[in-house]
Design an enzyme around this catalytic site. Structure first.
Site, mmCIF file in Angstrom:
data_model
loop_
_atom_site.group_PDB
_atom_site.id
_atom_site.type_symbol
_atom_site.label_atom_id
_atom_site.label_comp_id
_atom_site.label_asym_id
_atom_site.label_seq_id
_atom_site.Cartn_x
_atom_site.Cartn_y
_atom_site.Cartn_z
ATOM 1 N N ASP A 1 10.596 3.025 6.101
ATOM 2 C CA ASP A 1 10.427 1.825 6.562
ATOM 3 C C ASP A 1 11.182 1.475 7.702
ATOM 4 O O ASP A 1 12.069 2.392 7.959
ATOM 5 C CB ASP A 1 10.330 0.775 5.195
ATOM 6 C CG ASP A 1 9.522 -0.268 5.544
ATOM 7 O OD1 ASP A 1 9.697 -1.013 6.553
ATOM 8 O OD2 ASP A 1 8.533 -0.582 4.782
ATOM 9 N N HIS B 1 -8.429 5.727 3.955
ATOM 10 C CA HIS B 1 -8.321 4.230 3.302
ATOM 11 C C HIS B 1 -8.183 4.022 2.040
ATOM 12 O O HIS B 1 -9.289 4.600 1.134
ATOM 13 C CB HIS B 1 -9.668 3.571 3.991
ATOM 14 C CG HIS B 1 -9.952 2.224 3.719
ATOM 15 N ND1 HIS B 1 -11.009 1.391 3.765
ATOM 16 C CD2 HIS B 1 -8.802 1.160 3.486
ATOM 17 C CE1 HIS B 1 -10.898 0.355 3.366
ATOM 18 N NE2 HIS B 1 -9.341 -0.085 3.434
ATOM 19 N N MET C 1 0.864 -1.233 -0.120
ATOM 20 C CA MET C 1 0.131 -0.107 0.076
ATOM 21 C C MET C 1 0.961 1.258 -0.078
ATOM 22 O O MET C 1 0.597 2.156 -0.717
ATOM 23 C CB MET C 1 -1.105 -0.027 1.421
ATOM 24 C CG MET C 1 -2.056 -1.029 1.122
ATOM 25 S SD MET C 1 -2.980 -0.933 -0.010
ATOM 26 C CE MET C 1 -3.888 0.259 -0.131
ATOM 27 N N GLU D 1 -0.903 -4.104 10.078
ATOM 28 C CA GLU D 1 -2.236 -3.755 10.937
ATOM 29 C C GLU D 1 -2.219 -4.437 12.348
ATOM 30 O O GLU D 1 -2.706 -5.110 12.719
ATOM 31 C CB GLU D 1 -3.325 -4.542 10.205
ATOM 32 C CG GLU D 1 -4.853 -4.348 10.446
ATOM 33 C CD GLU D 1 -5.245 -2.983 9.973
ATOM 34 O OE1 GLU D 1 -4.367 -1.975 9.399
ATOM 35 O OE2 GLU D 1 -6.565 -2.899 9.765
#
Ligand code: NAD
Length: 715
Positions: free
Chosen positions: A343, A450, A324, A402
């Site tokens: 990251d 989202h 994503m 998540e």
């Protein structure tokens, strides 16, 4: 509406100029003005020929969709369109040469008006497009387009224009014979005028090809062997693609077949009937409302809180360079914004950038982008593992794993660097925003953005407003979504928000059907026949059955005693925990994915979910019953989202469903479909389904109230 003048040599100039709009559009008023001007020119003995041109940057943008969407009187509409046909026949057979000069695009009815002229010349304007987009909104080119285009260019060349709404450039239009000449920008009116002068000088009566003696359809008509073959193939392909859910392309084929089997006048009469039928159909009303007006409002940010100054973006931070994160970085860079792609390690961040390089490389290879443009985009993405690089970002979006703890950690680290005014957004797909905002030192600036996978391609962003999110944060986030050329819908915080929650019901209903013993092939085929892009079981494999299982477990843990177990939970648990079939990513789910050859349903399903097909079993539901369940389960959940104020407006639901998970546009959307059925019929269907299959189909109170009061979702 238009400017009319006659010059010294008897050429009438009809210049279209719709007042108060940037584009010329066709509606009762503008067609009326055009009719009056043309009739005046034809009747005036001083006028020898006519040039039709535009005072705007394009010729005509098309028909007035508000007028078409509002048309409810079939007889009146049919009479009006027949009047337009008559007008155009009068011009074609009027004896005076008429030429159309295109300075820019001519689309839909605009191109049809021009096809009713004897000659068409276009400026070599790289932005100009020609075509008939009607079919994409459930309509057909009803001002003679289905008759004149194939008579002019042949059925083969007409097919993509009429049936797919393909728009072509001037050079292509010239090549296939839709227009007669392309000239330098600015020379089009002179060229049109010259053709008219030459035609006058020739002394012969100007005629359209179909009115000339012995005229033939290029490539042969519908009753030649080639024509027959083409129409049969087109019909078969259409049914395979649409399951007959879309009447427009079917009616277009009928117009071509029936109309070209006879003369133009009868063909026009045939077209007028099919056109009226489409304009009156709920399908075109649904498509115009959702795909045109709904999308337009969303893209214009109609629901953006006012009084918040426009936010311009120069630097955006992206936390997590996974699937994503890389995609969101791509669309942000494409908007001309610098992206800091962060990251856990430099290497992981570089990997995200490499993904972008690969995708843009493909575009370069296909000739859709230059190498320089790709290099410039890549130069805007800075991969890093250092939070200090986020300094100066107006917005930071996280797309890390998540997990609440990880999301909390990156929120704190980023907020320590970015300015007090910057926005922090989460791309979580399941975790409520209000909860995530607890990790933030300024929850008013915390919001959900989202995206859908693949983020660089999918057009929707679901904006989630948490309890503490401020109006300013919402407005500025909407500015970002518009800057990256995506369509936003705004929803309030809840488990699964709107899209995941409703989309999930489609997948779980498919799994419930499987548990009931409905053959899996029938379930997935019914999904396709319902108009969904993928069957529910195939879709479960794509998103992964493991994820369905994980979400079910998480929800059970969060809700405790309030949790109601669903058939889908049992099916997912069995597939994952018992059978080790996690979905496509593990090469085994409801389908098998052989290394060679296409996927196919896993034969073991029959053993573990016994299909009720033999004698003595209770009857399996019909395909129509399955379709009804797969569609209404989405609608009823959507109404709950409205009732719980997760959704702010019905149109958001419809736009979000179509763009977010490919909900079939012919139904308008989950709410559009209820609107089509009407609240009383919808309640009756839901009552029947709830009695048979349980409370997931129970009609929400607001729907019952609407049925009782005779109210509708849309005007
Ligand atoms: P992914 O596993 O592909 O990427 C996650 C990335 O985050 C990895 O590169 C990982 O190294 C990085 N990361 C992990 N911890 C980090 C940390 N502490 N600091 C910085 N980076 C860290 O996952 P994804 O599919 O890109 O999903 C990311 C988020 O987007 C999740 O919240 C997911 O729910 C959400 N989402 C996913 C989809 C989808 O279809 N995949 C759709 C919408 C939203």
């Amino acid at each position: 509406m238009l400017n009319y003048s006659v010059d010294a040599e008897g050429i009438a100039n009809v210049e279209l100029d719709y007042p108060g709009k940037s584009q010329n559009i066709l509606n009762a008023a503008s067609i009326g003005a055009y009719a009056e001007a043309m009739q005046k020119a034809l009747a005036d003995p001083a006028v020898k020929g006519i040039v039709v041109a535009s005072a705007k940057k394009d010729f005509i943008a098309g028909g007035d969709l508000a007028e078409l969407a509002g048309a409810t009187d079939a007889a009146a509409f049919h009479a009006a369109i027949s009047g337009t046909h008559k007008l155009m026949r009068g011009i074609e057979l009027g004896g005076k040469p008429v030429a159309a000069a295109f300075n820019g695009s001519a689309l839909g009815g605009g191109m049809e008006i021009a096809l009713g002229c004897h000659y068409r010349v276009a400026a070599d304007n790289p932005k100009a497009r020609f075509g008939f987009p009607e079919v994409t909104l459930g309509l057909l080119p009803g001002a003679g387009g289905t008759q004149r285009v194939p008579r002019l260019v042949g059925m083969q060349a007409a097919a993509p224009l009429l049936m797919e709404g393909k728009r072509i450039k001037a050079a292509e239009a010239l090549k296939i014979g839709l227009i007669h000449a392309v000239v330098e920008v600015g020379a089009e009116r002179t060229a049109a005028r010259q053709w008219v002068m030459d035609a006058i000088a020739s002394g012969s009566k100007p005629l359209q090809p179909w009115d000339a003696k012995g005229s033939k359809i290029p490539g042969g008509g519908p009753n030649t062997p080639g024509g027959m073959q083409m129409l049969m193939a087109a019909n078969a392909m259409l049914r395979e693609k649409t399951y007959d859910n879309y009447p427009a392309p079917k009616h277009i084929l009928s117009c071509v077949y029936e109309g070209l089997s006879t003369n133009l006048d009868t063909g026009l009469a045939i077209e007028a009937r099919y056109f009226t039928n489409l304009v009156m159909s709920p399908v075109s009303k649904n498509m115009i409302r959702s795909l045109f007006f709904g999308m337009q409002e969303a893209n214009k940010l109609a629901s953006r809180p006012a009084d918040v100054p426009l936010q311009k973006y120069s630097k955006v931070g992206m936390l997590g360079a996974g699937m994503m994160g890389a995609g969101i970085a791509m669309c942000t860079a494409q908007a001309g914004v610098e992206v800091v792609l962060l990251d856990t390690t430099q290497e992981a961040a570089e990997k995200g950038k490499a993904y972008a390089a690969k995708q843009w490389g493909k575009q370069v290879a296909r000739g859709r982008m230059t190498q320089e443009a790709a290099d410039a985009l890549l130069a805007r993405i800075k991969p890093t593992a250092d939070y200090a690089d986020l300094k100066g970002c107006e917005l930071v979006i996280e797309a890390v794993f998540e997990k609440r703890e990880i999301k909390a950690e990156v929120t704190k680290k980023a907020e320590a660097v970015i300015g007090g005014d910057a926005i922090f957004a989460s791309n979580t797909s399941t975790l409520p925003i209000t909860g995530l905002a607890e990790a933030s030192a300024r929850p008013a600036n915390f919001i959900g953005l989202h995206f859908f996978s693949p983020a660089e391609k999918m057009p929707l962003v679901e904006i989630i407003v948490g309890k503490a999110t401020s109006d300013a944060t919402l407005a500025r986030s909407m500015d970002y979504v518009r800057a990256i050329a995506k369509t936003p819908i705004v929803v309030n915080d809840s488990r699964g928000f709107y899209t995941s929650r409703v989309f999930g019901t489609y997948v779980s209903e498919g799994m419930a059907l499987l548990e009931e013993g409905v053959p899996p092939a029938l379930i997935d085929k019914a999904g396709l026949m319902a108009g969904m892009p993928v069957g529910p079981l195939a879709l479960a494999d794509e998103v992964s059955i493991e994820l369905v299982h994980k979400i079910a477990r998480q929800t059970r843990a969060d809700l405790g005693a309030a949790y109601v177990e669903r058939a889908a939970d049992r099916v997912a648990a069995k597939m994952v925990a018992e059978l080790g079939r996690l979905g496509r990513k593990s090469g085994a789910g409801f389908y098998d994915y052989p290394a060679e050859g296409p996927k196919h349903l896993w034969p073991g399903l029959g053993e573990h979910f016994r299909a009720r097909v033999g004698a003595g079993d209770t009857a399996i539901p019909t395909v129509d019953e399955i379709i009804e369940r797969l569609i209404l389960v989405q609608s009823v959940e959507t109404v709950r989202c409205l009732e719980e104020k997760v959704l702010r407006a019905p149109i958001d639901a419809d736009v979000g469903a179509i763009l977010g998970w490919g909900y079939p546009p012919f139904r308008g959307g989950p709410i559009g479909w209820l609107h089509t059925l009407g609240a009383p019929a919808a309640v009756a269907a839901l009552d029947r389904l709830a009695e048979r299959h349980g409370p997931r189909f129970a009609a929400p109170k607001i729907l019952r109230d609407m049925a009782a009061k005779g109210e509708r979702f849309y005007p």
